[in-house]
Design an enzyme around this catalytic site. Structure first.
Site, PDB file in Angstrom:
ATOM      1  N   LYS A   1       0.830  -1.215   0.000  1.00 41.43           N
ATOM      2  CA  LYS A   1       0.000   0.000   0.000  1.00 41.43           C
ATOM      3  C   LYS A   1       0.865   1.267   0.000  1.00 41.43           C
ATOM      4  O   LYS A   1       0.631   2.182  -0.771  1.00 41.43           O
ATOM      5  CB  LYS A   1      -0.931   0.020   1.224  1.00 41.43           C
ATOM      6  CG  LYS A   1      -1.889  -1.151   1.309  1.00 41.43           C
ATOM      7  CD  LYS A   1      -2.857  -1.021   2.488  1.00 41.43           C
ATOM      8  CE  LYS A   1      -2.206  -1.051   3.847  1.00 41.43           C
ATOM      9  NZ  LYS A   1      -1.612  -2.353   4.236  1.00 41.43           N
TER      10      LYS A   1
ATOM     11  N   ARG B   1      11.274  -0.641  11.899  1.00 37.70           N
ATOM     12  CA  ARG B   1       9.986  -0.470  12.582  1.00 37.70           C
ATOM     13  C   ARG B   1       9.881  -1.445  13.749  1.00 37.70           C
ATOM     14  O   ARG B   1      10.184  -2.623  13.603  1.00 37.70           O
ATOM     15  CB  ARG B   1       8.836  -0.714  11.595  1.00 37.70           C
ATOM     16  CG  ARG B   1       8.558   0.471  10.703  1.00 37.70           C
ATOM     17  CD  ARG B   1       7.472   0.171   9.687  1.00 37.70           C
ATOM     18  NE  ARG B   1       6.254  -0.387  10.256  1.00 37.70           N
ATOM     19  CZ  ARG B   1       5.083  -0.383   9.645  1.00 37.70           C
ATOM     20  NH1 ARG B   1       4.971   0.167   8.452  1.00 37.70           N
ATOM     21  NH2 ARG B   1       4.036  -0.916  10.209  1.00 37.70           N
TER      22      ARG B   1
ATOM     23  N   ARG C   1      -0.461  -8.489  13.712  1.00 39.49           N
ATOM     24  CA  ARG C   1      -0.967  -7.559  12.703  1.00 39.49           C
ATOM     25  C   ARG C   1      -1.822  -8.287  11.663  1.00 39.49           C
ATOM     26  O   ARG C   1      -2.841  -7.770  11.204  1.00 39.49           O
ATOM     27  CB  ARG C   1       0.197  -6.836  12.014  1.00 39.49           C
ATOM     28  CG  ARG C   1       0.790  -5.755  12.895  1.00 39.49           C
ATOM     29  CD  ARG C   1       2.225  -5.441  12.535  1.00 39.49           C
ATOM     30  NE  ARG C   1       2.362  -4.765  11.261  1.00 39.49           N
ATOM     31  CZ  ARG C   1       3.518  -4.682  10.581  1.00 39.49           C
ATOM     32  NH1 ARG C   1       4.605  -5.259  11.048  1.00 39.49           N
ATOM     33  NH2 ARG C   1       3.566  -4.040   9.446  1.00 39.49           N
TER      34      ARG C   1
HETATM   35  P1  AMP Z   1       0.836   0.693   9.133  1.00 43.77           P
HETATM   36  O1  AMP Z   1       1.992   1.608   8.946  1.00 43.77           O
HETATM   37  O2  AMP Z   1      -0.348   1.083   8.308  1.00 43.77           O
HETATM   38  O3  AMP Z   1       1.199  -0.754   8.977  1.00 43.77           O
HETATM   39  O4  AMP Z   1       0.364   0.859  10.659  1.00 43.77           O
HETATM   40  C1  AMP Z   1       1.214   0.542  11.726  1.00 43.77           C
HETATM   41  C2  AMP Z   1       0.417   0.384  13.020  1.00 43.77           C
HETATM   42  O5  AMP Z   1      -0.245   1.621  13.337  1.00 43.77           O
HETATM   43  C3  AMP Z   1      -0.710  -0.644  12.985  1.00 43.77           C
HETATM   44  O6  AMP Z   1      -0.252  -1.948  13.224  1.00 43.77           O
HETATM   45  C4  AMP Z   1      -1.621  -0.120  14.091  1.00 43.77           C
HETATM   46  O7  AMP Z   1      -1.082  -0.408  15.374  1.00 43.77           O
HETATM   47  C5  AMP Z   1      -1.526   1.381  13.887  1.00 43.77           C
HETATM   48  N1  AMP Z   1      -2.545   1.857  12.908  1.00 43.77           N
HETATM   49  C6  AMP Z   1      -2.301   2.431  11.692  1.00 43.77           C
HETATM   50  N2  AMP Z   1      -3.439   2.763  11.068  1.00 43.77           N
HETATM   51  C7  AMP Z   1      -4.445   2.394  11.905  1.00 43.77           C
HETATM   52  C8  AMP Z   1      -5.856   2.444  11.829  1.00 43.77           C
HETATM   53  N3  AMP Z   1      -6.491   2.958  10.753  1.00 43.77           N
HETATM   54  N4  AMP Z   1      -6.564   1.968  12.887  1.00 43.77           N
HETATM   55  C9  AMP Z   1      -5.961   1.466  13.986  1.00 43.77           C
HETATM   56  N5  AMP Z   1      -4.642   1.352  14.104  1.00 43.77           N
HETATM   57  C10 AMP Z   1      -3.870   1.812  13.083  1.00 43.77           C
END
Ligand code: AMP
Length: 191
Positions: free
Chosen positions: A13, A138, A149
């Site tokens: 994404k 990360r 996740r």
């Molecule tokens: P990402 O970078 O999109 O993989 O997000 C990393 C982490 O941020 C996720 O595993 C969640 O802990 C948190 N997170 C990001 N976006 C959301 C969302 N829309 N709702 C809830 N938690 C989120």
């Protein structure tokens, strides 16, 4: 044109969002990036979410909806790309209400379709590459958090596929293809 990029962690994404920013002047709204920024700058909210994120669980709907609401008031350039948001049905409903409020359409929900084996490989690789380049890895790019996740994705986010299908907005793209091919497929959807 405003779009959502849907798919599990590691589906690509962020990579595709970056392309759309570069090629179409769209504006990427990644709640993951916003939360990491809050964490790195040490805000109260950042401190509160750090542990939840490191574990791989979702932070509360209230927090991410608040973050998105703020950004929707800013410039949308060639359109918003929602990357990693919405992740729950409550977030999807909130986004719809916000878009109506702003008088903005939601044009497509593009699902990057992949399989779990590839995801694990990609994420382990992302961590290795970051470490080799001297960049921060990360906190949630490890096998245990990844498992959490993925489970969060299947339990809480995957229902959005049906949700957007029912709304006639869902478009599936083969996320296992090369970055260029995925990009081209997304281009076809956007027209
Ligand atoms: P990402 O970078 O999109 O993989 O997000 C990393 C982490 O941020 C996720 O595993 C969640 O802990 C948190 N997170 C990001 N976006 C959301 C969302 N829309 N709702 C809830 N938690 C989120």
């Amino acid at each position: 044109m405003n779009i959502i990029l849907l798919g599990p962690p590691g589906a690509g994404k962020g990579t595709q969002a970056l392309r759309l920013v570069e090629e179409r002047g769209m504006v990427q709204l990644s709640t993951g990036d916003m939360l990491r920024e809050a964490k790195d700058s040490g805000t109260e909210m950042g401190k509160r979410v750090a542990e939840v994120m490191a574990r791989g669980d979702l932070v509360t709907d209230e927090i991410v909806i608040g973050l998105i609401r703020e950004k929707l008031e800013g410039d949308n350039g060639g359109g918003f790309i929602f990357d990693g948001f919405p992740r729950t049905l409550a977030q999807a409903d909130a986004l719809e209400a916000l878009m109506v409020e702003m008088g903005q359409p939601l044009d497509h929900a593009i699902e990057l379709q992949v399989n779990d084996e590839v995801l694990v490989g990609r994420i382990v690789n992302r961590a290795k590459e970051a470490a080799a380049a001297g960049k921060p890895v990360r906190a949630d790019d490890n096998e245990e958090s990844l498992r959490t996740r993925l489970m969060a994705y299947y339990k809480q986010t995957a229902p959005l596929i049906g949700y957007y299908h029912a709304k006639g907005l869902l478009r599936g793209v083969d996320g296992l293809a090369s970055i260029d091919d995925v990009s081209a497929e997304i281009g076809d959807v956007l027209g």
